[in-house]
Design a protein around this motif. Structure first.
Motif, PDB file in Angstrom:
ATOM      1  N   MET A  29       0.825  -1.199   0.000  1.00 18.00           N
ATOM      2  CA  MET A  29       0.000   0.000   0.000  1.00 18.00           C
ATOM      3  C   MET A  29       0.867   1.260   0.000  1.00 18.00           C
ATOM      4  SD  MET A  29      -3.180  -0.720  -0.242  1.00 18.00           S
ATOM      5  CE  MET A  29      -3.966   0.795   0.288  1.00 18.00           C
ATOM      6  N   TYR A  30       2.026   1.183   0.616  1.00 20.29           N
ATOM      7  CA  TYR A  30       2.941   2.320   0.614  1.00 20.29           C
ATOM      8  C   TYR A  30       3.325   2.703  -0.814  1.00 20.29           C
ATOM      9  CZ  TYR A  30       7.207   5.034   1.299  1.00 20.29           C
ATOM     10  OH  TYR A  30       8.162   6.018   1.250  1.00 20.29           O
ATOM     11  N   PHE A  31       3.637   1.713  -1.630  1.00 19.74           N
ATOM     12  CA  PHE A  31       3.967   1.984  -3.034  1.00 19.74           C
ATOM     13  C   PHE A  31       2.786   2.636  -3.753  1.00 19.74           C
ATOM     14  CE2 PHE A  31       7.203  -1.389  -2.374  1.00 19.74           C
ATOM     15  CZ  PHE A  31       8.318  -0.689  -2.815  1.00 19.74           C
ATOM     16  N   PHE A  32       1.593   2.168  -3.456  1.00 18.99           N
ATOM     17  CA  PHE A  32       0.400   2.733  -4.096  1.00 18.99           C
ATOM     18  C   PHE A  32       0.252   4.214  -3.758  1.00 18.99           C
ATOM     19  CE2 PHE A  32      -4.052   4.004  -3.473  1.00 18.99           C
ATOM     20  CZ  PHE A  32      -4.529   3.890  -4.764  1.00 18.99           C
ATOM     21  N   PHE A  33       0.391   4.562  -2.501  1.00 19.61           N
ATOM     22  CA  PHE A  33       0.166   5.949  -2.086  1.00 19.61           C
ATOM     23  C   PHE A  33       1.249   6.900  -2.587  1.00 19.61           C
ATOM     24  CE2 PHE A  33      -2.728   4.112   1.155  1.00 19.61           C
ATOM     25  CZ  PHE A  33      -3.830   4.910   0.884  1.00 19.61           C
ATOM     26  N   ILE A  34       2.496   6.486  -2.563  1.00 17.05           N
ATOM     27  CA  ILE A  34       3.536   7.413  -3.020  1.00 17.05           C
ATOM     28  C   ILE A  34       3.448   7.629  -4.524  1.00 17.05           C
ATOM     29  CG2 ILE A  34       5.066   6.888  -1.100  1.00 17.05           C
ATOM     30  CD1 ILE A  34       6.750   5.171  -2.978  1.00 17.05           C
ATOM     31  N   ASN A  35       2.907   6.660  -5.236  1.00 16.86           N
ATOM     32  CA  ASN A  35       2.696   6.848  -6.672  1.00 16.86           C
ATOM     33  C   ASN A  35       1.453   7.685  -6.940  1.00 16.86           C
ATOM     34  OD1 ASN A  35       4.717   5.275  -8.460  1.00 16.86           O
ATOM     35  ND2 ASN A  35       4.275   3.854  -6.794  1.00 16.86           N
ATOM     36  N   ALA A  36       0.431   7.545  -6.097  1.00 14.79           N
ATOM     37  CA  ALA A  36      -0.801   8.300  -6.274  1.00 14.79           C
ATOM     38  C   ALA A  36      -0.619   9.770  -5.914  1.00 14.79           C
ATOM     39  CB  ALA A  36      -1.912   7.689  -5.433  1.00 14.79           C
ATOM     40  N   TYR A  37       0.163  10.043  -4.864  1.00  5.29           N
ATOM     41  CA  TYR A  37       0.332  11.417  -4.399  1.00  5.29           C
ATOM     42  C   TYR A  37       1.559  12.109  -4.991  1.00  5.29           C
ATOM     43  CZ  TYR A  37      -3.342  11.334  -0.843  1.00  5.29           C
ATOM     44  OH  TYR A  37      -4.561  11.300  -0.195  1.00  5.29           O
ATOM     45  N   GLY A  38       2.428  11.377  -5.637  1.00  9.32           N
ATOM     46  CA  GLY A  38       3.627  11.982  -6.193  1.00  9.32           C
ATOM     47  C   GLY A  38       4.753  12.040  -5.180  1.00  9.32           C
ATOM     48  N   THR A  39       5.804  12.764  -5.516  1.00 11.67           N
ATOM     49  CA  THR A  39       7.006  12.776  -4.675  1.00 11.67           C
ATOM     50  C   THR A  39       7.248  14.144  -4.045  1.00 11.67           C
ATOM     51  OG1 THR A  39       8.353  13.286  -6.625  1.00 11.67           O
ATOM     52  CG2 THR A  39       8.114  10.951  -6.003  1.00 11.67           C
ATOM     53  N   GLY A  40       6.229  15.002  -4.008  1.00  9.32           N
ATOM     54  CA  GLY A  40       6.401  16.335  -3.451  1.00  9.32           C
ATOM     55  C   GLY A  40       6.277  16.341  -1.941  1.00  9.32           C
ATOM     56  N   LYS A  41       5.825  17.508  -1.420  1.00  7.29           N
ATOM     57  CA  LYS A  41       5.659  17.658   0.020  1.00  7.29           C
ATOM     58  C   LYS A  41       4.226  18.029   0.350  1.00  7.29           C
ATOM     59  CE  LYS A  41      10.434  18.968   1.043  1.00  7.29           C
ATOM     60  NZ  LYS A  41      11.325  19.964   1.700  1.00  7.29           N
ATOM     61  N   LEU A  42       3.802  17.636   1.542  1.00  8.66           N
ATOM     62  CA  LEU A  42       2.472  17.977   2.027  1.00  8.66           C
ATOM     63  C   LEU A  42       2.545  19.291   2.806  1.00  8.66           C
ATOM     64  CD1 LEU A  42       1.511  14.428   3.307  1.00  8.66           C
ATOM     65  CD2 LEU A  42       0.750  15.484   1.181  1.00  8.66           C
ATOM     66  N   ALA A  43       1.395  19.754   3.250  1.00 11.31           N
ATOM     67  CA  ALA A  43       1.374  20.959   4.074  1.00 11.31           C
ATOM     68  C   ALA A  43       2.225  20.746   5.321  1.00 11.31           C
ATOM     69  CB  ALA A  43      -0.066  21.291   4.472  1.00 11.31           C
ATOM     70  N   GLY A  44       3.047  21.716   5.647  1.00 18.37           N
ATOM     71  CA  GLY A  44       3.939  21.576   6.791  1.00 18.37           C
ATOM     72  C   GLY A  44       5.334  21.148   6.401  1.00 18.37           C
ATOM     73  N   GLY A  45       5.541  20.885   5.122  1.00 19.03           N
ATOM     74  CA  GLY A  45       6.876  20.561   4.650  1.00 19.03           C
ATOM     75  C   GLY A  45       7.281  19.111   4.765  1.00 19.03           C
ATOM     76  N   LEU A  46       6.347  18.224   5.127  1.00 11.14           N
ATOM     77  CA  LEU A  46       6.696  16.811   5.263  1.00 11.14           C
ATOM     78  C   LEU A  46       6.600  16.122   3.908  1.00 11.14           C
ATOM     79  CD1 LEU A  46       7.400  14.613   7.388  1.00 11.14           C
ATOM     80  CD2 LEU A  46       4.970  14.064   7.460  1.00 11.14           C
ATOM     81  N   PRO A  47       7.661  15.454   3.467  1.00 11.70           N
ATOM     82  CA  PRO A  47       7.611  14.757   2.178  1.00 11.70           C
ATOM     83  C   PRO A  47       6.532  13.672   2.153  1.00 11.70           C
ATOM     84  CG  PRO A  47       9.876  14.969   2.952  1.00 11.70           C
ATOM     85  CD  PRO A  47       8.992  15.379   4.096  1.00 11.70           C
ATOM     86  N   VAL A  48       5.939  13.508   0.987  1.00  9.72           N
ATOM     87  CA  VAL A  48       4.905  12.481   0.817  1.00  9.72           C
ATOM     88  C   VAL A  48       5.425  11.106   1.224  1.00  9.72           C
ATOM     89  CG1 VAL A  48       3.596  11.210  -0.940  1.00  9.72           C
ATOM     90  CG2 VAL A  48       3.594  13.703  -0.958  1.00  9.72           C
ATOM     91  N   LYS A  49       6.643  10.795   0.828  1.00  9.36           N
ATOM     92  CA  LYS A  49       7.191   9.463   1.111  1.00  9.36           C
ATOM     93  C   LYS A  49       7.346   9.227   2.611  1.00  9.36           C
ATOM     94  CE  LYS A  49       9.630   8.767  -3.254  1.00  9.36           C
ATOM     95  NZ  LYS A  49      10.948   8.514  -3.909  1.00  9.36           N
ATOM     96  N   THR A  50       7.682  10.265   3.345  1.00 14.98           N
ATOM     97  CA  THR A  50       7.819  10.122   4.796  1.00 14.98           C
ATOM     98  C   THR A  50       6.458   9.989   5.465  1.00 14.98           C
ATOM     99  OG1 THR A  50       9.832  11.461   4.734  1.00 14.98           O
ATOM    100  CG2 THR A  50       8.802  11.139   6.882  1.00 14.98           C
ATOM    101  N   TYR A  51       5.498  10.818   5.023  1.00 19.45           N
ATOM    102  CA  TYR A  51       4.160  10.784   5.609  1.00 19.45           C
ATOM    103  C   TYR A  51       3.544   9.395   5.472  1.00 19.45           C
ATOM    104  CZ  TYR A  51      -0.765  11.771   6.463  1.00 19.45           C
ATOM    105  OH  TYR A  51      -2.050  11.743   6.960  1.00 19.45           O
ATOM    106  N   PHE A  52       3.573   8.839   4.270  1.00 18.34           N
ATOM    107  CA  PHE A  52       2.913   7.550   4.058  1.00 18.34           C
ATOM    108  C   PHE A  52       3.748   6.384   4.580  1.00 18.34           C
ATOM    109  CE2 PHE A  52       0.327  10.048   1.080  1.00 18.34           C
ATOM    110  CZ  PHE A  52      -0.922   9.688   1.562  1.00 18.34           C
ATOM    111  N   MET A  53       5.045   6.586   4.753  1.00 16.09           N
ATOM    112  CA  MET A  53       5.825   5.549   5.430  1.00 16.09           C
ATOM    113  C   MET A  53       5.324   5.396   6.860  1.00 16.09           C
ATOM    114  SD  MET A  53       9.898   5.376   6.327  1.00 16.09           S
ATOM    115  CE  MET A  53       9.715   6.549   7.693  1.00 16.09           C
ATOM    116  N   VAL A  54       5.092   6.520   7.528  1.00 13.70           N
ATOM    117  CA  VAL A  54       4.589   6.472   8.902  1.00 13.70           C
ATOM    118  C   VAL A  54       3.159   5.930   8.946  1.00 13.70           C
ATOM    119  CG1 VAL A  54       3.941   7.870  10.899  1.00 13.70           C
ATOM    120  CG2 VAL A  54       6.088   8.322   9.696  1.00 13.70           C
ATOM    121  N   SER A  55       2.293   6.441   8.077  1.00 12.94           N
ATOM    122  CA  SER A  55       0.888   6.029   8.142  1.00 12.94           C
ATOM    123  C   SER A  55       0.710   4.553   7.796  1.00 12.94           C
ATOM    124  CB  SER A  55       0.023   6.898   7.227  1.00 12.94           C
ATOM    125  OG  SER A  55       0.265   6.640   5.868  1.00 12.94           O
ATOM    126  N   MET A  56       1.511   4.029   6.872  1.00 15.40           N
ATOM    127  CA  MET A  56       1.402   2.611   6.558  1.00 15.40           C
ATOM    128  C   MET A  56       2.044   1.736   7.630  1.00 15.40           C
ATOM    129  SD  MET A  56      -0.471   2.189   3.925  1.00 15.40           S
ATOM    130  CE  MET A  56      -1.414   3.558   4.637  1.00 15.40           C
TER     131      MET A  56
END
Length: 240
Positions: A29-56
């Motif tokens: 699922m981590y691979f799915f989300f980082i591909n769906a959201y891209g490789t940028g950053k979310l609000a607050g400056g947290l990279p997408v890959k880091t956010y979904f690594m934690v959430s998954m």
């Protein structure tokens, strides 16, 4: 109690469904989300890959301990195993603590596998952040281990799986697991233990430190869920 903890851990790790749904599925699922959201950053400056690594990682940990503990206990109640344990010298409180501890230990593979995948995909944290994050998520999983034990004694064996899955998916949906929660939804989410669990990773964001409000909230949930698990175990003992 130590023997019971060891047996519970070994039994869980030998379960193929556990390895598939609690360890491998969150990584996929981590691979799915980082591909769906891209490789940028979310609000607050947290990279997408880091956010979904934690959430998954939290998704896998909660799923592992919540569904696993509840289903095992319901099956033990149905088979009469818990009734046999009550005839031994093991106190009821020790049984509850053993179940919670054994469940929490089995969350480590779910967390570490997703971390390994995240690191391979370019997540960059310093050594202290990796260690702190792993420790925070592992300790936080005790909350859901206690909730899993409570569910195992609160629900009938034939309905426990359905009840747990509904509660699990609802907490994940509104807890920031699938997408960042903001605005009014975020205010409501502060009463959701999964949201607080995900907030344990706040210190990885630029300019942030450990969210002590989330820590206090989870500590409160742990006390409540442990007390509920103990009370429900005693109720089940009286009804046996």
């Amino acid at each position: 109690m130590t023997t019971l903890v060891r047996l519970e851990i070994v039994r869980t790790l030998r379960n193929r469904k556990y390895l598939l749904f609690s360890v491998l599925y969150p990584a996929l699922m981590y691979f799915f989300f980082i591909n769906a959201y891209g490789t940028g950053k979310l609000a607050g400056g947290l990279p997408v890959k880091t956010y979904f690594m934690v959430s998954m990682a939290t998704f896998g940990a909660v799923g592992s301990v919540l569904t696993g503990s509840a289903q095992r206990i319901s099956l033990e109640r149905k088979s009469g195993w818990t009734r046999q344990l009550r005839l031994t010298a093991l106190p009821g409180r020790a049984y509850t603590v053993a179940k919670i501890a054994a469940g929490a230990v089995t969350t480590l593979p779910a967390i570490l596998v997703v971390f390994a995948v995240g690191a391979s995909q370019g997540v960059r944290l310093d050594a202290g952040q990796w260690a702190g994050l792993a420790a925070a998520l592992w300790l936080g999983s005790f909350v859901f281990a206690a909730l899993g034990v409570a569910f195992g004694y609160a629900a009938a064996p034939d309905s426990v799986q359905t009840i747990v899955m509904i509660a699990y998916m609802a907490m994940a949906l509104f807890g920031g697991t699938w997408f960042p929660v903001t605005g009014t939804l975020e205010k409501i989410a502060r009463f959701n233990p999964v949201y607080l669990y995900n907030q344990l990773a706040a210190f990885t964001r630029p300019g942030h430190s450990l969210d002590l409000v989330a820590v206090a909230g989870l500590a409160g949930f742990l006390v409540v869920f442990t007390a509920a698990a103990t009370a429900l175990y005693r109720r089940d003992t009286r009804q046996a």
